[in-house]
Design a protein around this motif. Structure first.
Motif, PDB file in Angstrom:
ATOM      1  N   THR A  50      -8.281  -0.910  -0.300  1.00 21.66           N
ATOM      2  CA  THR A  50      -7.931   0.314  -1.026  1.00 21.66           C
ATOM      3  C   THR A  50      -6.630   0.104  -1.804  1.00 21.66           C
ATOM      4  O   THR A  50      -5.683  -0.483  -1.289  1.00 21.66           O
ATOM      5  N   ASN A  51      -6.610   0.590  -3.049  1.00 20.66           N
ATOM      6  CA  ASN A  51      -5.373   0.506  -3.849  1.00 20.66           C
ATOM      7  C   ASN A  51      -5.427   1.529  -4.961  1.00 20.66           C
ATOM      8  O   ASN A  51      -6.451   2.177  -5.160  1.00 20.66           O
ATOM      9  N   CYS A  52      -4.317   1.690  -5.666  1.00 20.17           N
ATOM     10  CA  CYS A  52      -4.290   2.600  -6.815  1.00 20.17           C
ATOM     11  C   CYS A  52      -3.256   2.072  -7.805  1.00 20.17           C
ATOM     12  O   CYS A  52      -2.756   0.962  -7.641  1.00 20.17           O
ATOM     13  N   THR A  53      -2.935   2.867  -8.830  1.00 16.64           N
ATOM     14  CA  THR A  53      -1.970   2.350  -9.818  1.00 16.64           C
ATOM     15  C   THR A  53      -0.570   2.236  -9.231  1.00 16.64           C
ATOM     16  O   THR A  53       0.299   1.610  -9.804  1.00 16.64           O
ATOM     17  N   ARG A  54      -0.339   2.886  -8.099  1.00 16.04           N
ATOM     18  CA  ARG A  54       0.996   2.835  -7.505  1.00 16.04           C
ATOM     19  C   ARG A  54       1.142   1.700  -6.505  1.00 16.04           C
ATOM     20  O   ARG A  54       2.198   1.505  -5.921  1.00 16.04           O
ATOM     21  N   CYS A  55       0.069   1.008  -6.216  1.00 16.99           N
ATOM     22  CA  CYS A  55       0.158  -0.023  -5.185  1.00 16.99           C
ATOM     23  C   CYS A  55      -0.939  -1.059  -5.385  1.00 16.99           C
ATOM     24  O   CYS A  55      -1.815  -0.889  -6.234  1.00 16.99           O
ATOM     25  N   GLY A  56      -0.901  -2.106  -4.568  1.00 19.75           N
ATOM     26  CA  GLY A  56      -1.982  -3.079  -4.591  1.00 19.75           C
ATOM     27  C   GLY A  56      -1.608  -4.407  -5.219  1.00 19.75           C
ATOM     28  O   GLY A  56      -0.467  -4.615  -5.629  1.00 19.75           O
ATOM     29  N   ALA A 103       0.837  -1.201   0.000  1.00 16.36           N
ATOM     30  CA  ALA A 103       0.000   0.000   0.000  1.00 16.36           C
ATOM     31  C   ALA A 103       0.874   1.255   0.000  1.00 16.36           C
ATOM     32  O   ALA A 103       1.818   1.352   0.782  1.00 16.36           O
ATOM     33  N   CYS A 104       0.552   2.203  -0.887  1.00 12.81           N
ATOM     34  CA  CYS A 104       1.374   3.409  -0.997  1.00 12.81           C
ATOM     35  C   CYS A 104       0.957   4.415   0.086  1.00 12.81           C
ATOM     36  O   CYS A 104      -0.131   4.306   0.659  1.00 12.81           O
ATOM     37  N   PRO A 105       1.804   5.412   0.379  1.00  9.60           N
ATOM     38  CA  PRO A 105       1.488   6.371   1.446  1.00  9.60           C
ATOM     39  C   PRO A 105       0.158   7.095   1.235  1.00  9.60           C
ATOM     40  O   PRO A 105      -0.582   7.306   2.194  1.00  9.60           O
ATOM     41  N   GLU A 106      -0.170   7.421  -0.027  1.00  7.75           N
ATOM     42  CA  GLU A 106      -1.433   8.125  -0.294  1.00  7.75           C
ATOM     43  C   GLU A 106      -2.630   7.262   0.082  1.00  7.75           C
ATOM     44  O   GLU A 106      -3.594   7.738   0.674  1.00  7.75           O
ATOM     45  N   CYS A 107      -2.567   5.978  -0.290  1.00  5.34           N
ATOM     46  CA  CYS A 107      -3.692   5.089   0.026  1.00  5.34           C
ATOM     47  C   CYS A 107      -3.806   4.881   1.533  1.00  5.34           C
ATOM     48  O   CYS A 107      -4.903   4.843   2.085  1.00  5.34           O
ATOM     49  N   VAL A 108      -2.674   4.736   2.210  1.00  4.44           N
ATOM     50  CA  VAL A 108      -2.703   4.539   3.664  1.00  4.44           C
ATOM     51  C   VAL A 108      -3.330   5.756   4.338  1.00  4.44           C
ATOM     52  O   VAL A 108      -4.183   5.633   5.225  1.00  4.44           O
ATOM     53  N   ASP A 140      -6.651  11.004 -12.425  1.00  4.19           N
ATOM     54  CA  ASP A 140      -6.829  10.362 -11.114  1.00  4.19           C
ATOM     55  C   ASP A 140      -5.729   9.326 -10.860  1.00  4.19           C
ATOM     56  O   ASP A 140      -5.263   8.662 -11.780  1.00  4.19           O
ATOM     57  N   ARG A 141      -5.370   9.195  -9.586  1.00  2.00           N
ATOM     58  CA  ARG A 141      -4.358   8.210  -9.199  1.00  2.00           C
ATOM     59  C   ARG A 141      -4.851   6.782  -9.497  1.00  2.00           C
ATOM     60  O   ARG A 141      -4.073   5.844  -9.510  1.00  2.00           O
ATOM     61  N   ARG A 142      -6.139   6.622  -9.705  1.00  2.00           N
ATOM     62  CA  ARG A 142      -6.695   5.282  -9.919  1.00  2.00           C
ATOM     63  C   ARG A 142      -7.089   5.036 -11.380  1.00  2.00           C
ATOM     64  O   ARG A 142      -7.810   4.080 -11.663  1.00  2.00           O
TER      65      ARG A 142
HETATM   66 ZN   LIG Z   1      -1.980   3.446  -3.586  1.00  2.00          ZN
END
Ligand SMILES: [Zn+2]
Ligand SMILES: [Zn+2]
Length: 800
Positions: free
Chosen positions: A138-144, A117-122, A180-182
């Motif tokens: 929760t996740n996005c293109t940077r994590c998950g 999990a990236c800092p933004e999602c946390v 969007d980040r997602r």
């Molecule tokens: Zn994320």
């Protein structure tokens, strides 16, 4: 603003830009889109078979800035291997900048590792005003999740286990918005539309919700752990078993129920500050803990506080990880101390991934289950990393690292597709094509029937995921390895050629391959030290000095072959090796005459010596092995460390390393390091490491009552000295007028930090270039990469 103004005065140009590396499924196209807008460029970006393809048009200066920004501002999970820019006269068709859909050919680079999990999602998960407050998925293109949820290619929601969840309008809008980040985050979800987590009791009774003052089921787990319960948790790549790491009774119960021997348990803490209470954490180690891969990092357990003794008995290190999913973050928020977090299985079986299976197999261990309804497509174990000799080294490669491809040296790109089957223990397999090697996630020991079944189906899954059609299948020479038997079967089924690669040659080739050593880089001295591998002469090897390139290897030197009385039994009863070594060096009469005062003498005297002697002299179930691993066992047992028995291979060596006294290592006169000689083995005229003098010095130290940590240090140092001397001698002999100046170190023994650091420093000090493992384990987990590299190199010779 100024930028745009002066760009307008310059001339316009168009370019095609190709980006290669790990650039798909990581939010690369939206980044390109954002940068193109920033610099006022028109055009498009698309995924294709080789990576990302960009077509842009705009002022020349803006194009340069755009290309520079691509490198600088690439998304965190991306890895750019190459950028090629090519001017073109063709202008983009659109008046603005667009993201085009993936072509069906976007397979070859489509699967990336799972990311923490990236800092933004946390931050979002802990923000009471955010839409995803306390949402565990929760996740996005940077994590998950990635590898653990993908079922087929191309990587799209419909081909992952997320296909069971239809996106709500809000998630759909985020998914479709390039700003969007997602944007195109395939596993996107929220409370309204995504998977959910719930708590169950192992005995099937309802959970008494009012027993807790809790926010939700995930939060309740924290309370359960604090009360000493064992909870099974469905993590990213499979089930995990958790308990309070500071509660001795809970940890001991978990160890007993899981039938886990003395192997250390991994720990998880909510933040680095908590880890620091138990371990020293260097800057590099902190970066590893916080990295998107989020591995278990092996740390020196010299912090002010202690976890329960049963977490890692007899070991001075602890393996810590930070929470890697929002679920883990939420669970540990209120936990002010570490928890044990170990794979959800019994002894050596593979980890459970399915809810029903977990209830059946873990019901006798865990009292509660934290379940969720997002299926795990593929079991992925946690990765283990340790900083040694100044660099992080992967000891087990799973979550966060696999299946990121490793780029081999340029010469390999013409080789046909290879599948390498790996070894028997700590197995991985490897797909090689286009000069890139995909090493599978850690599979485990194939001797376990469930693991072997999992291995066979994983091989098929990878072949499909990467559309890989092997023309060569590479296997180990050992006639009894299951990986070899399965490789034979597959090669026959496909009509692919089968190629055998000797165990220690594969170790050295793996080290060359991950260092992108050139295909025609000439031979190196390979030092392969491990437990046991099948030699070219049909005997067991395990302490080998080789002259090797990718294609061929020649044995230049070895360790003294000593019997293993009882065969496999000698692996688990270290004293058997001590006995065999002492008998080979001095015989019982001499040992008795000089060392009768030792408790080692009394211990060995009480063993059925006659039987052992007969076995050794007649060669009954007592194969000779030139094994460095067994030498470690023999020395540890002599010093009273793990003398009677060990519960996993290498335990004695791990315990001996843990004891090493640092001051003896650094400050004591070199002359006190235990001496080894290098005579020649008569039968095959090979120089070998002769331990007689070492044994005399060690037994003498035992008579003097020298502390075991000093003995451990003198042994490690002496071994490093003789390895260095052997390499130096062999490099001169082997090279003739052109001495070999590169050394590759491989084999499980080099996971010993003290030995690796000692040998590396000593070889560098006398001018050698030293190649070591970083990205794949130096143990048998790296074999498949070496096998694949050897097979590819040989096929290239044959086709010339
Ligand atoms: Zn994320
Ligand atoms: Zn939603």
């Amino acid at each position: 603003m100024n930028d745009v103004a002066d760009m307008q005065t310059t001339q316009e140009a168009a370019e095609r830009i190709r980006v290669q590396g790990l650039v798909q499924g990581v939010g690369f196209r939206p980044t390109v889109w954002r940068l193109a807008r920033r610099y006022g460029l028109r055009g498009s970006v698309a995924n294709d078979g080789q990576g990302v393809s960009i077509h842009v048009c705009g002022p020349v200066a803006a194009l340069d800035r755009f290309a520079a920004a691509l490198l600088r501002e690439a998304p965190p999970l991306a890895r750019i291997d190459r950028i090629e820019r090519e001017p073109t006269a063709v202008l983009p068709q659109h008046p603005d900048f667009r993201i085009l859909g993936s072509h069906a050919t976007s397979i070859r680079t489509g699967v990336v590792p799972d990311a923490a999990a990236c800092p933004e999602c946390v931050q979002e998960v802990f923000d009471p005003f955010a839409r995803r407050y306390r949402y565990p998925f929760t996740n996005c293109t940077r994590c998950g999740p990635r590898l653990s949820i993908i079922e087929a290619i191309p990587y799209d929601r419909a081909t992952t286990t997320m296909r069971a969840f239809a996106m709500c309008p809000q998630c759909s809008a985020e998914y479709a918005d390039p700003a969007d980040r997602r944007f195109h985050a395939q596993p996107i979800a929220c409370h309204a539309c995504g998977p959910r987590a719930w708590l169950e009791r192992a005995d099937g009774a309802p959970v008494a919700v009012d027993a807790f003052t809790m926010l939700d089921d995930v939060d309740a787990v924290c309370t359960l752990l604090q009360r000493g319960h064992i909870v099974a948790i469905k993590g990213l790549g499979g089930f995990q078993l958790a308990c309070d790491a500071c509660n001795e009774a809970a940890v001991a119960r978990l160890r007993q129920l899981k039938r886990r021997s003395r192997k250390p348990f991994a720990l998880m803490a909510r933040d680095v500050e908590t880890v620091r209470r138990y371990c020293v954490v260097t800057e590099g180690e902190e970066a590893l803990l916080r990295s998107p891969a989020g591995p278990i990092v092996v740390l020196d357990a010299t912090g002010p506080e202690r976890v329960a003794e049963s977490v890692a008995p007899g070991v001075k290190t602890l393996g810590f990880m930070l929470p890697n999913t929002p679920l883990h973050h939420l669970m540990l928020r209120r936990m002010d101390r570490p928890i044990v977090l170990t794979s959800g299985n019994r002894s050596d079986e593979p980890q459970c991934i399915d809810n029903a299976e977990a209830r059946a197999r873990l019901g006798g261990i865990a009292e509660y289950f934290l379940m969720h309804n997002r299926d795990v497509a593929r079991r992925v174990d946690d990765s283990v990393v340790r900083e040694m000799a100044g660099a992080p080294r992967v000891l087990r490669r799973g979550r966060g690292y696999a299946p990121a491809p490793l780029s081999l040296a340029l010469g390999f790109s013409a080789a046909p597709a290879v599948l390498a089957m790996g070894g028997e223990l700590k197995n991985t397999f490897c797909l090689l094509r286009d000069g890139r090697a995909i090493v599978s996630h850690h599979m485990g020991d194939l001797e376990d029937a469930l693991t072997y079944a999992d291995y066979r189906s994983s091989v098929e899954q990878y072949l499909k995921l990467f559309e890989h059609e092997p023309r060569i299948v590479a296997v180990d020479c050992h006639p009894e390895y299951l990986s070899r038997k399965w490789g034979q079967e597959l090669s026959a089924r496909w009509g692919a050629s089968l190629l055998e690669v000797q165990h220690h040659h594969a170790h050295i080739a793996a080290c060359l391959a991950e260092n992108a050593f050139p295909l025609e880089g000439g031979p190196v001295i390979g030092v392969a030290l491990d437990g046991l591998g099948f030699g070219t002469d049909g005997t067991l090897w395990g302490g080998e000095f080789l002259l090797a390139d990718y294609r061929v290897c020649k044995r230049l030197g070895t360790f003294k072959p000593v019997a293993m009385p009882g065969g496999e039994q000698a692996v688990y009863e270290p004293w058997r090796n001590t006995y065999a070594h002492l008998m080979a060096e001095m015989g019982w009469a001499r040992f008795a005459m000089n060392y009768a005062e030792l408790d080692l003498y009394r211990f060995l005297e009480a063993k059925p010596r006659r039987l052992l002697d007969r076995m050794i002299s007649r060669g009954i179930n007592s194969p000779l092995a030139s094994s460095c691993g067994r030498l470690f066992d023999a020395v540890a047992a002599a010093a009273g460390v793990c003398r009677e028995r060990v519960t996993y291979e290498g335990e004695a060596a791990v315990a001996l390393e843990a004891l090493v006294d640092e001051r003896t290592l650094k400050e004591e006169d070199e002359l006190l390091a235990y001496p080894f000689a290098i005579p020649r083995l008569k039968s095959v005229h090979l120089p070998y490491v002769e331990p007689l003098a070492m044994w005399q010095a060690l037994l003498g130290d035992l008579l003097l009552g020298t502390p075991v940590p000093v003995i451990a240090a003198r042994f490690h140092k002496g071994l490093a000295v003789v390895i260095t001397r052997m390499v130096d001698t062999l490099s001169r002999e082997a090279g003739g007028d052109k001495p070999v100046r590169t050394v590759a170190l491989s084999g499980g023994v080099f996971q010993n930090r003290v030995l690796l650091e000692q040998v590396t420093a000593r070889l560098k000090a006398i001018g050698f270039e030293v190649l070591t493992h970083r990205h794949v384990p130096s143990n048998d987990g790296g074999l498949a990469l070496g096998q694949a590299a050897v097979a590819a190199a040989r096929s290239l010779t044959n086709s010339q």
